[in-house]
Each structure stands twice: as structure tokens, then as C-alpha cells.
Design a protein around this motif. Sequence first.
Motif, PDB file in Angstrom:
ATOM      1  N   PHE A 170       5.721  -5.002 -36.937  1.00 51.33           N
ATOM      2  CA  PHE A 170       6.780  -5.597 -37.735  1.00 51.33           C
ATOM      3  C   PHE A 170       6.610  -5.266 -39.206  1.00 51.33           C
ATOM      4  N   GLY A 171       7.738  -5.274 -39.889  1.00 53.02           N
ATOM      5  CA  GLY A 171       7.737  -4.909 -41.304  1.00 53.02           C
ATOM      6  C   GLY A 171       9.055  -4.272 -41.674  1.00 53.02           C
ATOM      7  N   ARG A 172       8.974  -3.320 -42.601  1.00 54.59           N
ATOM      8  CA  ARG A 172      10.190  -2.678 -43.097  1.00 54.59           C
ATOM      9  C   ARG A 172      10.793  -1.744 -42.057  1.00 54.59           C
ATOM     10  N   LYS A 173      12.117  -1.701 -42.084  1.00 56.78           N
ATOM     11  CA  LYS A 173      12.869  -0.898 -41.118  1.00 56.78           C
ATOM     12  C   LYS A 173      12.449   0.573 -41.146  1.00 56.78           C
ATOM     13  N   GLU A 174      12.209   1.132 -42.329  1.00 55.54           N
ATOM     14  CA  GLU A 174      11.848   2.544 -42.452  1.00 55.54           C
ATOM     15  C   GLU A 174      10.563   2.846 -41.678  1.00 55.54           C
ATOM     16  N   CYS A 175       9.600   1.957 -41.774  1.00 56.80           N
ATOM     17  CA  CYS A 175       8.334   2.146 -41.062  1.00 56.80           C
ATOM     18  C   CYS A 175       8.542   2.032 -39.557  1.00 56.80           C
ATOM     19  N   LEU A 176       9.335   1.065 -39.155  1.00 59.91           N
ATOM     20  CA  LEU A 176       9.571   0.868 -37.719  1.00 59.91           C
ATOM     21  C   LEU A 176      10.348   2.032 -37.120  1.00 59.91           C
ATOM     22  N   ASP A 177      11.257   2.617 -37.904  1.00 58.08           N
ATOM     23  CA  ASP A 177      11.974   3.805 -37.424  1.00 58.08           C
ATOM     24  C   ASP A 177      10.985   4.941 -37.148  1.00 58.08           C
ATOM     25  N   ALA A 178       9.992   5.100 -38.009  1.00 56.34           N
ATOM     26  CA  ALA A 178       8.971   6.133 -37.793  1.00 56.34           C
ATOM     27  C   ALA A 178       8.142   5.815 -36.550  1.00 56.34           C
ATOM     28  N   ILE A 179       7.775   4.558 -36.362  1.00 62.11           N
ATOM     29  CA  ILE A 179       7.017   4.142 -35.174  1.00 62.11           C
ATOM     30  C   ILE A 179       7.786   4.510 -33.911  1.00 62.11           C
ATOM     31  N   ARG A 180       9.072   4.245 -33.897  1.00 62.22           N
ATOM     32  CA  ARG A 180       9.899   4.565 -32.728  1.00 62.22           C
ATOM     33  C   ARG A 180       9.877   6.063 -32.418  1.00 62.22           C
ATOM     34  N   LEU A 181       9.715   6.891 -33.443  1.00 63.62           N
ATOM     35  CA  LEU A 181       9.744   8.339 -33.253  1.00 63.62           C
ATOM     36  C   LEU A 181       8.443   8.911 -32.709  1.00 63.62           C
ATOM     37  N   ASP A 195      -2.543   9.411 -34.976  1.00 61.87           N
ATOM     38  CA  ASP A 195      -3.466   8.310 -35.216  1.00 61.87           C
ATOM     39  C   ASP A 195      -3.696   8.122 -36.715  1.00 61.87           C
ATOM     40  N   PHE A 196      -3.863   9.223 -37.437  1.00 61.88           N
ATOM     41  CA  PHE A 196      -4.063   9.174 -38.883  1.00 61.88           C
ATOM     42  C   PHE A 196      -2.853   8.556 -39.575  1.00 61.88           C
ATOM     43  N   ILE A 197      -1.679   9.016 -39.214  1.00 59.05           N
ATOM     44  CA  ILE A 197      -0.451   8.501 -39.831  1.00 59.05           C
ATOM     45  C   ILE A 197      -0.307   7.011 -39.554  1.00 59.05           C
ATOM     46  N   LEU A 198      -0.532   6.603 -38.318  1.00 55.41           N
ATOM     47  CA  LEU A 198      -0.415   5.193 -37.976  1.00 55.41           C
ATOM     48  C   LEU A 198      -1.407   4.352 -38.775  1.00 55.41           C
ATOM     49  N   GLY A 199      -2.644   4.792 -38.860  1.00 59.73           N
ATOM     50  CA  GLY A 199      -3.638   4.059 -39.634  1.00 59.73           C
ATOM     51  C   GLY A 199      -3.243   3.930 -41.090  1.00 59.73           C
ATOM     52  N   ALA A 200      -2.729   5.018 -41.662  1.00 57.74           N
ATOM     53  CA  ALA A 200      -2.284   4.977 -43.056  1.00 57.74           C
ATOM     54  C   ALA A 200      -1.110   4.008 -43.220  1.00 57.74           C
ATOM     55  N   MET A 201      -0.175   4.039 -42.280  1.00 58.97           N
ATOM     56  CA  MET A 201       0.975   3.131 -42.340  1.00 58.97           C
ATOM     57  C   MET A 201       0.554   1.666 -42.240  1.00 58.97           C
ATOM     58  N   LEU A 202      -0.510   1.418 -41.494  1.00 61.37           N
ATOM     59  CA  LEU A 202      -0.997   0.048 -41.324  1.00 61.37           C
ATOM     60  C   LEU A 202      -1.892  -0.391 -42.489  1.00 61.37           C
ATOM     61  N   GLY A 203      -2.142   0.507 -43.422  1.00 60.73           N
ATOM     62  CA  GLY A 203      -2.910   0.154 -44.608  1.00 60.73           C
ATOM     63  C   GLY A 203      -4.415   0.204 -44.432  1.00 60.73           C
ATOM     64  N   TYR A 204      -4.876   0.914 -43.401  1.00 61.60           N
ATOM     65  CA  TYR A 204      -6.314   1.045 -43.202  1.00 61.60           C
ATOM     66  C   TYR A 204      -6.910   1.885 -44.332  1.00 61.60           C
ATOM     67  N   ASP A 205      -8.180   1.701 -44.584  1.00 55.19           N
ATOM     68  CA  ASP A 205      -8.899   2.446 -45.610  1.00 55.19           C
ATOM     69  C   ASP A 205      -8.687   3.944 -45.397  1.00 55.19           C
ATOM     70  N   ILE A 206      -8.139   4.604 -46.412  1.00 51.79           N
ATOM     71  CA  ILE A 206      -7.763   6.008 -46.240  1.00 51.79           C
ATOM     72  C   ILE A 206      -8.974   6.912 -46.048  1.00 51.79           C
ATOM     73  N   CYS A 207     -10.093   6.599 -46.700  1.00 45.54           N
ATOM     74  CA  CYS A 207     -11.301   7.414 -46.502  1.00 45.54           C
ATOM     75  C   CYS A 207     -11.824   7.258 -45.073  1.00 45.54           C
ATOM     76  N   ALA A 208     -11.777   6.039 -44.554  1.00 48.11           N
ATOM     77  CA  ALA A 208     -12.189   5.813 -43.162  1.00 48.11           C
ATOM     78  C   ALA A 208     -11.246   6.539 -42.215  1.00 48.11           C
ATOM     79  N   GLN A 209      -9.964   6.568 -42.542  1.00 48.97           N
ATOM     80  CA  GLN A 209      -8.999   7.290 -41.707  1.00 48.97           C
ATOM     81  C   GLN A 209      -9.296   8.787 -41.738  1.00 48.97           C
ATOM     82  N   CYS A 210      -9.671   9.308 -42.896  1.00 41.20           N
ATOM     83  CA  CYS A 210     -10.016  10.733 -42.997  1.00 41.20           C
ATOM     84  C   CYS A 210     -11.240  11.049 -42.135  1.00 41.20           C
ATOM     85  N   GLU A 211     -12.247  10.199 -42.188  1.00 39.38           N
ATOM     86  CA  GLU A 211     -13.440  10.390 -41.342  1.00 39.38           C
ATOM     87  C   GLU A 211     -13.065  10.362 -39.868  1.00 39.38           C
TER      88      GLU A 211
END
Length: 96
Positions: free
Chosen positions: A39-50, A64-80
Motif C-alpha cells: 500500500f501507498g502511492r498509486k505510482e508505486c503500486l502501478d509499478a508493483i502490478r507490472l 528484487d533490487f527495485i522492490l527493496g529500493a521502493m520499500l525504502g530498504y538500506d540502499i547499500c544493503a540492497q547493492c550487496e
Amino acid sequence: MILFTCNRRLEAFATQRLCSQCIDYVVQPAGKENVNVYFGRKECLDAIRLFVNRPLNELSPEEDFILGAMLGYDICAQCERYCERKGKCGKCQRSQ
């Protein structure tokens, strides 16, 4: 954007609550007994649907990287995590 995983028995309660607050959401199965509620902004949910159209453990490293970034996870941890999933951990390599 937020991801809430819950038992299917709570799906109606969660979605009714989101509706009552005029919050957009997407529900997807997450195994036999659970659902993922994004849940959240429509723009983000439209991307999730895709691109989130299968179980999360089946997402590509890029998805997985994109989803983690969208969810606000630590970007360095996402890169690892991305590098590990691609099998190219650079702990002992220097940039050329």
C-alpha cells in the motif's frame, strides 16, 4: 510504499481499513496461507502490478533490487544483496 504480509484471514480487515483511509493497495498471494498487501502511492503500486507477478523468492536480482529500493530498504544493503544474488561479490576486487 509499504509491504504487509499477513494471514489470509486478516486480508478483509486490512483492505477494509485501507479503503476507509482512502489508501491505494494491491493484494497478492504469498504461499498457501498468506497474502502480501502493498500500500501507498498509486505510482508505486502501478509499478508493483507490472513486475511483481510471482512469488517474491522468484524475482530476478534486478526486480528484487527495485522492490527493496521502493520499500525504502538500506540502499547499500540492497547493492550487496544484488551482487550476491548475481554471484559477483566484489569484496576482494578493485575497480579498474
